[in-house]
Design an enzyme around this catalytic site. Sequence first.
Site, PDB file in Angstrom:
ATOM      1  N   HIS A  94      -4.687   3.944   7.285  1.00 48.54           N
ATOM      2  CA  HIS A  94      -4.393   4.298   6.012  1.00 48.54           C
ATOM      3  C   HIS A  94      -4.794   5.601   5.783  1.00 48.54           C
ATOM      4  CE1 HIS A  94      -3.528   0.417   3.766  1.00 48.54           C
ATOM      5  NE2 HIS A  94      -3.900  -0.314   4.818  1.00 48.54           N
ATOM      6  N   ARG A  98      -2.140   8.903   3.745  1.00 48.78           N
ATOM      7  CA  ARG A  98      -2.487   9.758   2.546  1.00 48.78           C
ATOM      8  C   ARG A  98      -2.839  11.043   2.560  1.00 48.78           C
ATOM      9  NH1 ARG A  98      -6.933   5.493   2.630  1.00 48.78           N
ATOM     10  NH2 ARG A  98      -8.875   6.741   2.913  1.00 48.78           N
ATOM     11  N   SER A 102       1.024  -1.192   0.085  1.00 47.46           N
ATOM     12  CA  SER A 102      -0.020   0.057   0.065  1.00 47.46           C
ATOM     13  C   SER A 102       0.779   1.341   0.065  1.00 47.46           C
ATOM     14  CB  SER A 102      -0.891   0.129   1.080  1.00 47.46           C
ATOM     15  OG  SER A 102      -1.840  -1.051   1.166  1.00 47.46           O
ATOM     16  N   THR A 112     -11.937  -0.341  -0.327  1.00 52.05           N
ATOM     17  CA  THR A 112     -12.813  -1.556  -0.543  1.00 52.05           C
ATOM     18  C   THR A 112     -13.173  -1.931   0.750  1.00 52.05           C
ATOM     19  OG1 THR A 112     -11.160  -3.091  -1.049  1.00 52.05           O
ATOM     20  CG2 THR A 112     -12.291  -1.926  -3.017  1.00 52.05           C
TER      21      THR A 112
END
Length: 186
Positions: free
Chosen positions: A50, A54, A16, A35
């Site tokens: 996560h 970002r 990732s 997802t």
Amino acid sequence: MSKIILVTGGARSGKSGFAESLCKARNNSTAYIATSVAFDDEMKERVRKHQESRPQEWQTYEIYKDIYTIIDEISQKHSTVILDCITLLVNNLMFVDGIDIDNATEQEINELEEYIKDQVRKMIEEVKKTDLYFVMVTNEIGLGVVPSYKLGRVYCDFVGRINQMLGQLSDEVYFTVCGIPTKIKG
């Protein structure tokens, strides 16, 4: 013309992070297709980590079913997309109709796999109609022990065959090990 990239590797292999770095290197106008479904506290924590990794400028789309229906919309707003991850997409689609895998017939399992493959095929077909730089993350789960229970075996089979299909349809494929990506196609 689109460019489709598949990033695979084992759990915590750095896939990732590498996929995100590919997108960050291009621009800050990235669409992030998430997802996962945060069904417990542990998964909620994973999702949070996560999200923190970002850039804030990235727009998140939380979807795992019928992704192909939003590809054109995304391509109107963004030039770069990351989908994380195929493995969870397959998992979620396996249970969309409430099928009991352990008691399912071979025909029901084959129909379910075809449904999932069709979902992925349609997504790739829509991506190929665009100019998107499209990065997908998936787990390479076929390197471990074959599960002793039917649900696990069916899941491994589905993910393995979807990964093979995506490997063939992708322009580039990377395999990550110990945080180190190695290009294996393209």
